[in-house]
Design an enzyme around this catalytic site. Structure first.
Site, PDB file in Angstrom:
ATOM      1  N   LYS A  79       0.933  -1.173  -0.076  1.00 46.72           N
ATOM      2  CA  LYS A  79      -0.110   0.127   0.049  1.00 46.72           C
ATOM      3  C   LYS A  79       0.786   1.197   0.136  1.00 46.72           C
ATOM      4  O   LYS A  79       1.756   1.132   0.695  1.00 46.72           O
ATOM      5  CB  LYS A  79      -1.064  -0.191   1.338  1.00 46.72           C
ATOM      6  CG  LYS A  79      -2.117   1.011   1.320  1.00 46.72           C
ATOM      7  CD  LYS A  79      -2.708   0.851   2.252  1.00 46.72           C
ATOM      8  CE  LYS A  79      -3.943   1.887   2.468  1.00 46.72           C
ATOM      9  NZ  LYS A  79      -4.961   1.665   3.697  1.00 46.72           N
ATOM     10  N   SER A 154      -9.965   1.781   2.314  1.00 50.78           N
ATOM     11  CA  SER A 154      -8.901   2.710   1.651  1.00 50.78           C
ATOM     12  C   SER A 154      -7.933   1.812   0.927  1.00 50.78           C
ATOM     13  O   SER A 154      -7.290   2.122   0.079  1.00 50.78           O
ATOM     14  CB  SER A 154      -8.130   3.499   2.423  1.00 50.78           C
ATOM     15  OG  SER A 154      -7.471   2.969   3.513  1.00 50.78           O
ATOM     16  N   SER A 178     -10.207  -0.690   6.771  1.00 60.12           N
ATOM     17  CA  SER A 178      -9.487  -0.485   5.388  1.00 60.12           C
ATOM     18  C   SER A 178      -8.935  -1.696   4.812  1.00 60.12           C
ATOM     19  O   SER A 178      -8.542  -1.639   3.623  1.00 60.12           O
ATOM     20  CB  SER A 178      -8.624   0.790   5.225  1.00 60.12           C
ATOM     21  OG  SER A 178      -9.358   1.543   4.959  1.00 60.12           O
TER      22      SER A 178
HETATM   23  N1  GLN Z   1     -13.316   3.877   5.670  1.00 60.79           N
HETATM   24  C1  GLN Z   1     -13.064   4.475   6.883  1.00 60.79           C
HETATM   25  C2  GLN Z   1     -12.532   5.769   6.876  1.00 60.79           C
HETATM   26  O1  GLN Z   1     -12.729   6.340   5.913  1.00 60.79           O
HETATM   27  C3  GLN Z   1     -11.765   3.521   7.312  1.00 60.79           C
HETATM   28  C4  GLN Z   1     -10.410   3.922   6.862  1.00 60.79           C
HETATM   29  C5  GLN Z   1      -9.090   2.984   7.203  1.00 60.79           C
HETATM   30  O2  GLN Z   1      -9.556   2.177   7.716  1.00 60.79           O
HETATM   31  N2  GLN Z   1      -8.101   3.482   6.622  1.00 60.79           N
HETATM   32  O3  GLN Z   1     -11.980   6.381   7.668  1.00 60.79           O
END
Ligand code: GLN
Length: 485
Positions: A79, A154, A178
């Protein structure tokens, strides 16, 4: 079968038996990337040269009769919020579009040490804020199971690369879901480890008290092997636990007789799609047939989960992202009049809308006058959520829930409605708030799109989660195959 379709453990066998070389695996994966990348769009940076170098070292070791690690020569995608020395690390943000770190994250060092073949850095929602990968300043990533749909976020690129066979394994990060949500959307396995089990050194921080890096793959054994490689104490991250970890894959055990599986009723309520509940329950019933015992439990504070998560994570983000000011890192606006104007223009131009929304929300909940009403209340809720989980783990060994309330949605469907986007995180955020480990494993399809079964455990119970997932994988034969593209 093509090489890119095999699991890491199968490839390892082939390497050790000298049926294939690491170079052949790397080449085959590169061909797959070239053939599918235009459709899927997983990568921010493809590191072909590095991949070939990594592979060559492994082949030399094999030729010299040296022992190789279980992950040597296995293609991995990383990532793009994980710092990689000498390789661009953009966080999919204009702010870091040309940022080349001069040091590596501990997890990346460990990946290199185990001899993995690094195929590239993968796309994400900007600074890991989002649930669809659409907040990337680089590109749109598509779901390999159906390219009209989002791969989740994400860690969308981490998920899509594994589902598409562009990498055998990947690393994602999980602050509120995410790793698990994109794993569920693309039909792969993703593990969000216990807070403090994997070093965050070199992970660009979103919400430091919630962030964890974790593995994604197409088999439970592969995920267990990558987790074993990256977990463990790190003197560069004081929040890592000093405990010793086993070799998780060698301890995998599919016997679930007597395993108490808790079903928290709040995760099977109205907001969750009926067909998802059905798929998840069918999977749980399979485990019951093998001797697992189902227990009904309740986690009442789940009602407040999203509010607590978006307050806590945004508060930390507003502080963490203060460092991107045009002085120390990355982007600086071109035309400005004095220091304050430089800050303002740099941050206005460098951050995308969602990141700005979080910074504003975070600054608001931390501001004097509102701190007690919002931030402190969310902190109290955090204690309550943790206590409810602790109660549940007195009567069960693992909790089983859907990973997401719906399957993947169409690209563009939710971008203009942040609240709708946030609502999709309901099943995953409390796990980070309580610092627990959780895993998502594919358990069927609804309208051709994958469904994820989420297994949640007490702190440091990764082996139990992996064993439960392993048992399910054994029942099904296989849970995740490379998508047809
Ligand atoms: N979808 C969640 C957010 O937008 C989780 C993001 C994540 O786990 N980095 O914060």
């Amino acid at each position: 079968m093509n090489l890119y379709e095999y699991t890491a453990s199968e490839l390892h066998e082939k390497l050790v038996n000298k049926e294939v070389s690491a170079t052949e695996i790397a080449k085959d994966t590169m061909d797959r990337i070239n053939a599918t990348e235009e459709k899927v769009g997983s990568f921010v940076t493809i590191t072909e040269e590095l991949a070939m170098e990594n592979a060559k070292l492994v082949d030399e070791k094999i030729a010299n009769g040296e022992e190789i690690s279980k992950l040597a020569g296995i293609p991995i995608a990383v990532k793009d919020n994980i710092c990689t020395n000498g390789i661009k690390t953009t966080c999919s943000s204009k702010m870091l579009m040309n940022f080349v770190p001069q040091y590596s994250a501990t997890v990346y060092e460990r990946v290199l040490k185990s001899g993995m073949t690094v195929v590239g850095k993968v796309n994400m929602d900007e600074f890991a804020m989002g649930s669809s990968c659409e907040n990337s300043a680089v590109k749109v990533t598509r779901n390999p199971r159906n390219i009209d749909y989002v791969p989740g976020g994400s860690s969308g690129g981490s998920a899509s690369s594994v589902a598409a066979g562009q990498a055998t394994l990947s690393l994602g990060s999980d602050t509120g879901g995410s790793i698990r949500q994109p794993a569920a959307f693309t039909g792969v396995i993703g593990l969000k480890p216990t807070y403090g089990s994997v070093s965050r050194y070199g992970l660009v921080a979103f919400a430091s008290s919630l962030d964890q890096i974790g593995p994604m793959g197409r088999s439970v054994t592969d995920v267990a092997n990558l987790y074993t490689a990256i977990c463990g104490a790190d003197k560069l991250d004081a929040t890592t636990s000093k405990r010793e970890y086993p070799d998780f894959a060698t301890l995998l055990n599919s016997d679930v007789k007597g395993l108490r599986i808790g079903l928290p009723k709040e995760f099977f309520g109205e907001g969750v799609d009926a067909q998802i509940k059905e798929s998840v329950m069918t999977a749980i019933k399979e485990l019951e047939k093998k001797g697992a015992v189902l227990v009904n439990v309740s986690l009442p504070s789940t009602d407040y989960a999203l509010s607590a998560y978006y307050i806590l994570s945004s508060a930390e983000a507003s502080s963490n992202l203060a460092r991107f000011d045009g002085v120390k890192y990355g982007f600086r606006a071109e035309n400005y009049d004095g220091l304050n104007d430089m800050y303002e223009k740099t941050r206005s131009e460098g951050f995308g809308d969602e990141v700005k929304r979080r910074i504003m929300l975070g600054s608001f909940v931390l501001s004097s006058g509102f701190y007690d009403a919002h931030y402190n209340k969310a902190k109290l809720l955090q204690q309550k959520i943790s206590a409810e989980y602790a109660e549940a783990f007195k009567v069960c060994d693992v909790l089983a829930t859907p990973t997401t309330p719906t399957t993947a949605f169409k690209i563009g469907d939710k971008v203009s409605d942040p609240m709708k986007m946030y609502a999709g995180d309901i099943c995953t955020v409390t796990i980070n708030i309580a610092g627990l480990p959780a895993l998502s494993i594919p358990c069927g399809n609804v309208n051709g799109l994958p469904v994820g079964l989420q297994l949640i455990g007490a702190k440091f119970s990764e082996q139990t989660l992996l064993n439960t997932a392993f048992a399910y994988e054994k029942i099904m034969g296989t849970v995740s195959a490379v998508a047809n593209l």
